[in-house]
Design an enzyme around this catalytic site. Sequence first.
Site, PDB file in Angstrom:
ATOM      1  N   CYS A 135       0.829  -1.203   0.000  1.00  0.00           N
ATOM      2  CA  CYS A 135       0.000   0.000   0.000  1.00  0.00           C
ATOM      3  C   CYS A 135       0.869   1.260   0.000  1.00  0.00           C
ATOM      4  CB  CYS A 135      -0.972  -0.025   1.173  1.00  0.00           C
ATOM      5  SG  CYS A 135      -2.341   1.148   0.988  1.00  0.00           S
ATOM      6  N   HIS A 235      -3.490  -4.890   0.862  1.00  0.00           N
ATOM      7  CA  HIS A 235      -2.870  -5.351   2.108  1.00  0.00           C
ATOM      8  C   HIS A 235      -2.958  -6.877   2.196  1.00  0.00           C
ATOM      9  CE1 HIS A 235      -2.107  -1.602   4.457  1.00  0.00           C
ATOM     10  NE2 HIS A 235      -2.965  -1.115   3.589  1.00  0.00           N
ATOM     11  N   GLU A 237      -1.356  -8.824   4.087  1.00  0.00           N
ATOM     12  CA  GLU A 237      -1.244  -9.290   5.478  1.00  0.00           C
ATOM     13  C   GLU A 237      -2.613  -9.408   6.145  1.00  0.00           C
ATOM     14  OE1 GLU A 237      -0.859  -4.753   6.019  1.00  0.00           O
ATOM     15  OE2 GLU A 237      -0.713  -6.264   4.446  1.00  0.00           O
TER      16      GLU A 237
END
Length: 274
Positions: A135, A235, A237
């Site tokens: 990002c 994202h 994660e």
Amino acid sequence: MQRKPVIGVTGPTQGGTAAWVFTKLALWRAGAKAQRIHTQKPVTTDRLDGLIIGGGADVAPDKTDPLPIEDMPQPGELKKERGLRWRDFILAPLIFLFRWFTAAAVASPDPDRDRMEKDLIHAALDRDLPLLGICRGTQILNTTLGGTLHSDIRNFYVDKPHVWTLLPKKEIDIVEDSHLAAVLQTTTAKVNSLHHQAIDRLGRGIRIVARESHNGIVQAIEVEDQPFCIGVQWHPEYLPQLHRQQKLFSALVKEASRIRERTHASRNPTGKAP
């Protein structure tokens, strides 16, 4: 016993706990040790085997340009979205609450963080360290190499509202011959969306490797002369339930292990224990 590769993960000095925890989890799953980095806890790249430039507040505005109306891309043909799974709806609110409780009071641009990350990026590129931008990390990778950003992407969304979500609801198209396509083993994917800035003019040696299917907003880039340097606008994660997104961290760690073994061999050509 071989030690695990050490991957540096940058973030804000205050807040950013959720991103750190989920990134650390993803790296642990991939077989690596995460090293947290921020302006009060700097780390040099000679202590790292790889680097993740994490998300957070906007890049400082000196390298951003507003999107002129006449430059807006025409919306592309809308594609049918694949249905979300039950685990998406369970994990997304939990992650949202975790992010909310651990967020910093003020998420404003941080020039000190920008400078630290730019120095780390230059050092990593000089050493051919594997690098993943997430990002904001993708945006500062681009500006570090001389590119610019759109300061606000709302004008891209004419006939369809901008989606801001932890759920994998945004569809992207990936360039077939890209490193990203090889890692994810696909040319289309569904990703989340937590950004309002986006890449405008490309930095030196940077190639666009994924765009949003609907309107062409840049969703991923690569630095062409590097063995592993990928930036993604989403994202990964926060998508631990998607095996395909975990592949990004696994590929980073695999390349970091290769670089570490090569460095160790060059320092110890006899193969004997030091």
